[in-house]
Design an enzyme around this catalytic site. Structure first.
Site, PDB file in Angstrom:
ATOM      1  N   ARG A  14       0.834  -1.213   0.000  1.00 50.28           N
ATOM      2  CA  ARG A  14       0.000   0.000   0.000  1.00 50.28           C
ATOM      3  C   ARG A  14       0.865   1.259   0.000  1.00 50.28           C
ATOM      4  O   ARG A  14       0.560   2.222  -0.701  1.00 50.28           O
ATOM      5  CB  ARG A  14      -0.942   0.004   1.208  1.00 50.28           C
ATOM      6  CG  ARG A  14      -2.039  -1.041   1.102  1.00 50.28           C
ATOM      7  CD  ARG A  14      -2.862  -1.117   2.367  1.00 50.28           C
ATOM      8  NE  ARG A  14      -1.986  -1.465   3.482  1.00 50.28           N
ATOM      9  CZ  ARG A  14      -2.275  -1.254   4.753  1.00 50.28           C
ATOM     10  NH1 ARG A  14      -3.417  -0.712   5.101  1.00 50.28           N
ATOM     11  NH2 ARG A  14      -1.425  -1.599   5.705  1.00 50.28           N
ATOM     12  N   ASN A  32      -6.120  -2.866   2.509  1.00 53.54           N
ATOM     13  CA  ASN A  32      -6.102  -4.319   2.619  1.00 53.54           C
ATOM     14  C   ASN A  32      -7.523  -4.837   2.766  1.00 53.54           C
ATOM     15  O   ASN A  32      -8.341  -4.229   3.460  1.00 53.54           O
ATOM     16  CB  ASN A  32      -5.297  -4.762   3.842  1.00 53.54           C
ATOM     17  CG  ASN A  32      -3.810  -4.597   3.655  1.00 53.54           C
ATOM     18  OD1 ASN A  32      -3.318  -4.416   2.550  1.00 53.54           O
ATOM     19  ND2 ASN A  32      -3.076  -4.651   4.750  1.00 53.54           N
TER      20      ASN A  32
END
Length: 87
Positions: A14, A32
């Site tokens: 990320r 996520n």
């Protein structure tokens, strides 16, 4: 909207996606999901969004192992000011 599957959680995916999206001038988020994938929403010029998708499909950061990337056109309901990591 993209969903990235493989070894993409716990490897800085990320964070590096945020860096790449910001470099491309995109807004949106990466988060996520419970199934082990990462959801990426990218907003901006179509050409830049395609560059981010190509980067995701190429494997993203070296620490990750991308198995597949699923994409779907999306019209966001929010006006994103930057690209963030969502938790």
């Amino acid at each position: 909207m993209a969903w990235v599957h493989g070894r993409v959680q716990g490897v800085g995916f990320r964070y590096t996606t945020q860096h790449e999206a910001t470099r491309l001038g995109l807004t949106g988020y990466a988060r996520n999901l419970d199934d082990g994938s990462v959801e990426v929403l990218a907003c901006g010029e179509a050409e830049q969004v395609e560059k981010l998708i190509a980067w995701l499909k190429a494997g993203g950061p070296r620490s990750a192992h991308v198995e597949k990337v699923l994409t779907e056109p999306h019209s966001p309901t929010e006006d994103y000011q930057d690209f963030r990591i969502r938790y």
